[in-house]
Design an enzyme around this catalytic site. Structure first.
Site, PDB file in Angstrom:
ATOM      1  N   CYS A 132       0.842  -1.194   0.000  1.00  0.00           N
ATOM      2  CA  CYS A 132       0.000   0.000   0.000  1.00  0.00           C
ATOM      3  C   CYS A 132       0.881   1.249   0.000  1.00  0.00           C
ATOM      4  CB  CYS A 132      -0.937   0.019   1.211  1.00  0.00           C
ATOM      5  SG  CYS A 132      -2.013   1.484   1.228  1.00  0.00           S
ATOM      6  N   CYS A 135      -0.198   4.138   2.387  1.00  0.00           N
ATOM      7  CA  CYS A 135       0.126   3.875   3.797  1.00  0.00           C
ATOM      8  C   CYS A 135       1.634   3.955   4.034  1.00  0.00           C
ATOM      9  CB  CYS A 135      -0.415   2.512   4.231  1.00  0.00           C
ATOM     10  SG  CYS A 135      -2.225   2.457   4.290  1.00  0.00           S
TER      11      CYS A 135
END
Length: 186
Positions: A132, A135
């Protein structure tokens, strides 16, 4: 199972992984808690039972009960967040999703039970395993704001990369063995 038995379980072609496991287990730029928690969080993110058992056997004794729980919590919460925020990121800037509240409980991020920097480090490692980008960027930003150096952050991601590769290799070998058994049975 221990770190040594995990290294022994790796095939010869994965010698680099064995060497990296050994050197990263004593990586000096991270504190003992940061290093141990990163191994544990990455193992849970890699989702391989043998790897989890081996790395828990090696690193659980180096963590307080609170730190062990926080490392597992980082893997759990990032397992959810990485999917959600990867979706938001993939939908792009023009989508409505960036402005909508996530409406997902994430209380552990605010009260992880350990130093915020350590929890962020473990969350970054899990986010790297889960792929991700949104993130990873957010956790890296918080870590830099918290005083961590590029070398410390890189060390955590190196641990995550090696743990993930070890898990994939062990699973690949298990699947290859199962395929050979199936072929022999035909």
């Amino acid at each position: 199972m221990s770190l040594e038995s995990l290294k022994t379980a790796l095939p010869d072609y994965a010698r680099d992984l064995k060497l990296n496991l050994g050197s990263l287990a004593t990586e000096p730029v991270l504190t003992e808690q940061q290093r141990a928690g990163t191994f544990v969080a990455a193992a849970y993110a890699a989702r391989n039972a043998d790897v989890i058992r081996a790395l828990l056997a090696e690193f659980e004794p180096r963590l307080s009960p609170e730190a062990l729980t926080a490392a597992k919590a980082a893997a759990a919460i990032m397992g959810m967040n990485n999917i959600y925020y990867r979706f938001v990121h993939m939908m792009g800037e023009a989508s409505d999703y960036k402005t909508l509240p996530a409406k997902l409980r994430m209380n552990v991020i605010g009260k992880p039970g350990v130093d915020k920097v350590d929890f962020e480090l473990w969350s970054l490692a899990v986010s790297a395993v889960n792929g991700c980008g949104m993130c990873v960027e957010a956790h890296e930003h918080e870590l830099r704001k918290g005083g961590m150096t590029a070398e410390q952050i890189q060390a955590a991601v190196r641990i995550a990369a090696v743990v993930h590769a070890v898990a994939a290799t062990i699973e690949g070998e298990a699947a290859g063995g199962a395929a050979a058994i199936a072929e022999a049975a035909e």
